[in-house]
Design a protein around this motif. Sequence first.
Motif, PDB file in Angstrom:
ATOM      1  N   PRO A 186       0.815  -1.226   0.000  1.00 19.48           N
ATOM      2  CA  PRO A 186       0.000   0.000   0.000  1.00 19.48           C
ATOM      3  C   PRO A 186       0.848   1.276   0.000  1.00 19.48           C
ATOM      4  O   PRO A 186       2.022   1.253   0.365  1.00 19.48           O
ATOM      5  CB  PRO A 186      -0.789  -0.130   1.301  1.00 19.48           C
ATOM      6  N   VAL A 187       0.202   2.379  -0.386  1.00 17.02           N
ATOM      7  CA  VAL A 187       0.831   3.696  -0.424  1.00 17.02           C
ATOM      8  C   VAL A 187       0.215   4.572   0.664  1.00 17.02           C
ATOM      9  O   VAL A 187      -0.995   4.543   0.892  1.00 17.02           O
ATOM     10  CB  VAL A 187       0.639   4.353  -1.806  1.00 17.02           C
ATOM     11  N   ASP A 188       1.058   5.338   1.325  1.00 17.71           N
ATOM     12  CA  ASP A 188       0.635   6.252   2.389  1.00 17.71           C
ATOM     13  C   ASP A 188       0.376   7.631   1.775  1.00 17.71           C
ATOM     14  O   ASP A 188       1.286   8.265   1.250  1.00 17.71           O
ATOM     15  CB  ASP A 188       1.750   6.331   3.444  1.00 17.71           C
ATOM     16  N   PHE A 189      -0.872   8.074   1.829  1.00 14.64           N
ATOM     17  CA  PHE A 189      -1.271   9.394   1.309  1.00 14.64           C
ATOM     18  C   PHE A 189      -1.871  10.192   2.455  1.00 14.64           C
ATOM     19  O   PHE A 189      -2.698   9.665   3.212  1.00 14.64           O
ATOM     20  CB  PHE A 189      -2.294   9.238   0.182  1.00 14.64           C
ATOM     21  N   ARG A 190      -1.495  11.474   2.559  1.00 12.33           N
ATOM     22  CA  ARG A 190      -1.986  12.292   3.667  1.00 12.33           C
ATOM     23  C   ARG A 190      -2.449  13.670   3.185  1.00 12.33           C
ATOM     24  O   ARG A 190      -1.792  14.303   2.365  1.00 12.33           O
ATOM     25  CB  ARG A 190      -0.883  12.488   4.719  1.00 12.33           C
ATOM     26  N   TYR A 191      -3.568  14.103   3.725  1.00 12.26           N
ATOM     27  CA  TYR A 191      -4.004  15.492   3.558  1.00 12.26           C
ATOM     28  C   TYR A 191      -3.553  16.290   4.780  1.00 12.26           C
ATOM     29  O   TYR A 191      -3.844  15.910   5.918  1.00 12.26           O
ATOM     30  CB  TYR A 191      -5.528  15.582   3.461  1.00 12.26           C
ATOM     31  N   GLY A 192      -2.847  17.382   4.538  1.00 11.79           N
ATOM     32  CA  GLY A 192      -2.530  18.334   5.593  1.00 11.79           C
ATOM     33  C   GLY A 192      -3.522  19.479   5.485  1.00 11.79           C
ATOM     34  O   GLY A 192      -3.416  20.322   4.586  1.00 11.79           O
ATOM     35  N   TYR A 206      -4.990  10.614   7.308  1.00 10.37           N
ATOM     36  CA  TYR A 206      -4.147   9.518   6.834  1.00 10.37           C
ATOM     37  C   TYR A 206      -4.989   8.569   5.991  1.00 10.37           C
ATOM     38  O   TYR A 206      -6.026   8.091   6.434  1.00 10.37           O
ATOM     39  CB  TYR A 206      -3.551   8.751   8.019  1.00 10.37           C
ATOM     40  N   MET A 207      -4.509   8.303   4.784  1.00 10.26           N
ATOM     41  CA  MET A 207      -5.224   7.395   3.890  1.00 10.26           C
ATOM     42  C   MET A 207      -4.286   6.318   3.360  1.00 10.26           C
ATOM     43  O   MET A 207      -3.075   6.510   3.314  1.00 10.26           O
ATOM     44  CB  MET A 207      -5.849   8.174   2.731  1.00 10.26           C
ATOM     45  N   ARG A 208      -4.867   5.226   2.932  1.00 10.93           N
ATOM     46  CA  ARG A 208      -4.104   4.109   2.394  1.00 10.93           C
ATOM     47  C   ARG A 208      -4.660   3.765   1.020  1.00 10.93           C
ATOM     48  O   ARG A 208      -5.879   3.715   0.826  1.00 10.93           O
ATOM     49  CB  ARG A 208      -4.230   2.910   3.332  1.00 10.93           C
TER      50      ARG A 208
END
Length: 284
Positions: A186-192, A206-208
Amino acid sequence: MRFDFNNSRVYVRQSWLNDLVICPERARFKLAKPNMSGPSDATIMGTALHYGIEQVLSGESPDNMAKLALEHWEELKTKPFKVTNLDPDAAVEQIESMATAFIDDILPTVKIGGDIEHRFSFPLNLQIEGWDVWCEGTMDYVDPDGVIWDWKTASRSYYAKDKQSQSIQATVYASAIVYERKLEYPVDFRYGVMVRQLKPKAQIVYMRRTEDHHTWLMHTVKPAIQTALRLGVNESNWLINDTSALCSSKWCDYWSLCKGAFLSEHSMSLPLQGQPVEISKEKN
């Protein structure tokens, strides 16, 4: 969406796919009449914050972020932009507040030394009616470990569960980084997220993203390309969704060509509640 006729490629961006979900007709207008689409007071505020963040990630002192963002905001205001429902008198304090929120609550979790404004382009391994489909775009930030960040300014905090379930942006960016860096899911994607208010408030979502998300992306892109190829962008209307909160003269650049061409502001206004609507007498 853009067509490369020399190489028989069609390129799509996550922002256009997102418009397509909101309203297919809005997405069509983005292709047919791109010059009518422009920034709003909300988007230039976000652009100003992005600029400040980019400077900090490039080595500028965090203490100068608000000042740099405000200077860029003043530059952006010299060009035309759409006025929405934001309070212009609160803008300066809101930008300062969001800068503080980023510095205090988001920046400490960001690994420095990554790629800022990372441009990408990758094949989706999908061919539709003789066209190879590619995705392209620009990521706000990719850290040295491959964690993807996107900076958001918003009127309220996000519902993390909805973003995990629905974010097209996260899926496209994750597919891009897997292709470019030969990573595995999986890839770690984040909204700040910086909330647009006077008291500093930040949120990290935090999203996957997994390979299944990539497969779903291919499935959803296919009918979008088929619609554009078969209906065209100039000859026919696409499906219209007027139930979105963005379907209004304040938020849609194409309102006057769509619903606004049929309904006046008076027709759209809510009648006085608790009293019957006056019925016109039948004409002879």
